[in-house]
Structure formats: structure tokens, C-alpha cells
Design a protein around this motif. Structure first.
Motif, PDB file in Angstrom:
ATOM      1  N   THR A 194      -7.140  -2.980   0.177  1.00 61.55           N
ATOM      2  CA  THR A 194      -5.910  -2.301  -0.234  1.00 61.55           C
ATOM      3  C   THR A 194      -6.092  -1.634  -1.594  1.00 61.55           C
ATOM      4  N   LYS A 225      -3.394  -2.269   7.406  1.00 57.51           N
ATOM      5  CA  LYS A 225      -4.245  -1.648   6.395  1.00 57.51           C
ATOM      6  C   LYS A 225      -5.417  -0.906   7.041  1.00 57.51           C
ATOM      7  N   LEU A 274       0.857  -1.183   0.000  1.00 54.85           N
ATOM      8  CA  LEU A 274       0.000   0.000   0.000  1.00 54.85           C
ATOM      9  C   LEU A 274       0.887   1.224   0.000  1.00 54.85           C
TER      10      LEU A 274
END
Length: 244
Positions: free
Chosen positions: A157, A195, A7
Motif C-alpha cells: 500500500t 490492493k 489507499l
């Protein structure tokens, strides 16, 4: 072996430059297609799900030969599909993305219900910067395996990258909902908590972001993204005083 989606929190001022570079590459690729018929055939094989186009008679015959060979060499097509999906993940690990796509396509041809085929194709599309395509493929995979916590994290993501780049593939709220469900199914997944922290950061919920960073840290310190932590510190200092 599956590979976790990274990410990247990309500064908005960089996006125009990235878009120009990608446009130039697309233009070059189109020229090659027109000049080289071999490339056209190769491109058909390395488009996710074979480009979802109707195959002509010659292409269908080749598929039939391939399926017949697999029937003779595997216990069943489910096993053969699993074999080609595993090869696809290996090629992703080696950075051979087009070859990986072809293997996942063969896996899909053998068993259209194999979630791994869609997952692998979605990962490759993500790595190629095709976020909308990636989100579609991964979401289809989740329909086939609706309680797959790791796949939920990958979809989230992609959605967060779409949000950062202002693309049309779901909103940040959808990513948050998936992450909430993922950690309920598996609260020991450090990557999911990382995340989740990033998702809260994008919503300017910095206290929550720190809470989830520390959950990630306690589960597996190696998953903590120190670059992201520095960006979070710039917004709010670590309430626990661990990261400075």
C-alpha cells in the motif's frame, strides 16, 4: 488492534497543492522548535526509533530507569515490549499519533526484535504522509517476520502511494510481488485482493483489476472501495455487470 492502511488514488494535479501545504506546516514546526525547548525534548521522543541518534548520558540514564521499572513489573522485556506496542495501536485508533510513536519507541527500546514496534511506527509515518520513512520501517518489520501476509499488504500500500506521488520508495512491480506472495499465504484476505486490484489498475491491467475486485467482493463486500470501482468503470466496464 491494528489498523489497515487506506489507499488513496490522488489525481496528479492535486499533488503540487498538497506539497505546498505540507511545506508550510514543516516551516511552522521548525519555528516552534527554535522557540520552545520543551518541544525539542518532545520531538526527540516522538521520532521513530528515537530518531536513531546516539543518546547522551542523561538520556541513557532515563532509559536505564525505565528498563529497570519494567523489569520489576513484567515477567520479562518481551512481555513489556508487547504491552507498549498494544498501547501504541490503541493511540493510533484514537488519532494520537505522537503518543503512539512514543509507545512504539518504548516497545522497541525493550525489544528491538519486536516486529510490532516497526509496524506501528510505519503506520504512523504513513498517516503523516512520510511514505519513504514508512516503507523503510515496515520493510524492517517484515525482515523480522518474513511470512506476515498482512504486513506485506501494508508495505505494498505504501509503495503504491509512492508510485502515485512519484516518490522514491520502490516501484509498482515491488508492490505487485508482495501482493502475490501475500495472497498465496492467505487467499482469504479481502483487503489484499482490493490492493491487488488497485496495483493492476495502475499498470492498466483492467481485466485483472476487475478479477481481483470480484475476489474481494466475494470474500467481504465491505472491503470494496466504491470510489475506486467508479474509477475502474471509467476505464473499462465490469465484465460481470455487477457494478455499474
Amino acid at each position: 488492534m491494528r489498523y489497515l492502511l487506506p489507499l488513496f488514488i490522488i489525481p496528479f494535479f492535486c499533488l503540487d497543492v498538497l506539497a505546498q501545504q505540507q511545506a508550510a506546516l514543516v516551516s511552522n514546526r521548525e519555528i516552534v522548535k527554535k522557540e520552545d525547548s520543551t518541544t525539542e525534548i518532545l520531538d526527540f521522543r516522538v521520532l521513530p526509533l528515537f530518531g536513531e541518534i546516539k543518546k547522551n548520558q542523561e538520556q541513557q540514564k532515563k532509559d536505564d530507569v525505565f528498563l529497570k521499572n519494567c523489569d520489576e513489573n513484567f515477567k520479562d522485556r518481551t512481555e513489556a515490549s508487547k504491552f507498549f506496542a498494544e498501547r501504541g495501536w490503541e493511540y493510533i485508533g484514537e488519532g494520537q499519533l505522537d503518543t503512539a510513536v512514543y509507545r512504539f519507541n518504548l516497545s522497541y527500546l525493550l525489544n528491538p526484535q519486536n516486529m510490532e514496534a516497526y509496524w506501528g511506527l510505519g503506520v504512523v509515518s504513513f498517516q503523516k504522509g512520510k511514505f519513504e520513512e514508512s516503507a523503510k520501517l515496515l520493510s524492517h518489520g517484515l525482515k523480522l517476520d518474513p511470512n506476515n501476509a498482512m504486513l506485506m499488504v501494508d508495505i505494498a500500500t505504501v509503495q503504491m502511494n509512492c508510485f502515485v506521488e512519484k516518490r522514491n520508495c520502490e516501484e509498482i512491480d515491488d508492490a505487485v510481488r508482495l501482493l502475490e506472495k501475500s495472497v498465496k499465504l492467505d487467499s482469504t484476505n479481502a483487503n489484499a485482493w482490493l490492493k491487488f486490484a488497485v496495483a493492476e489498475y495502475h499498470q492498466e491491467h483492467f481485466d485483472k483489476s476487475w478479477e481481483y475486485i470480484h475476489k474481494c467482493r466475494m470474500l467481504d463486500l465491505s472491503f470494496v472501495d466504491l470510489n475506486f470501482v467508479q474509477q475502474l468503470i471509467a476505464k473499462k466496464e465490469d465484465p460481470m455487470g455487477i457494478f455499474k
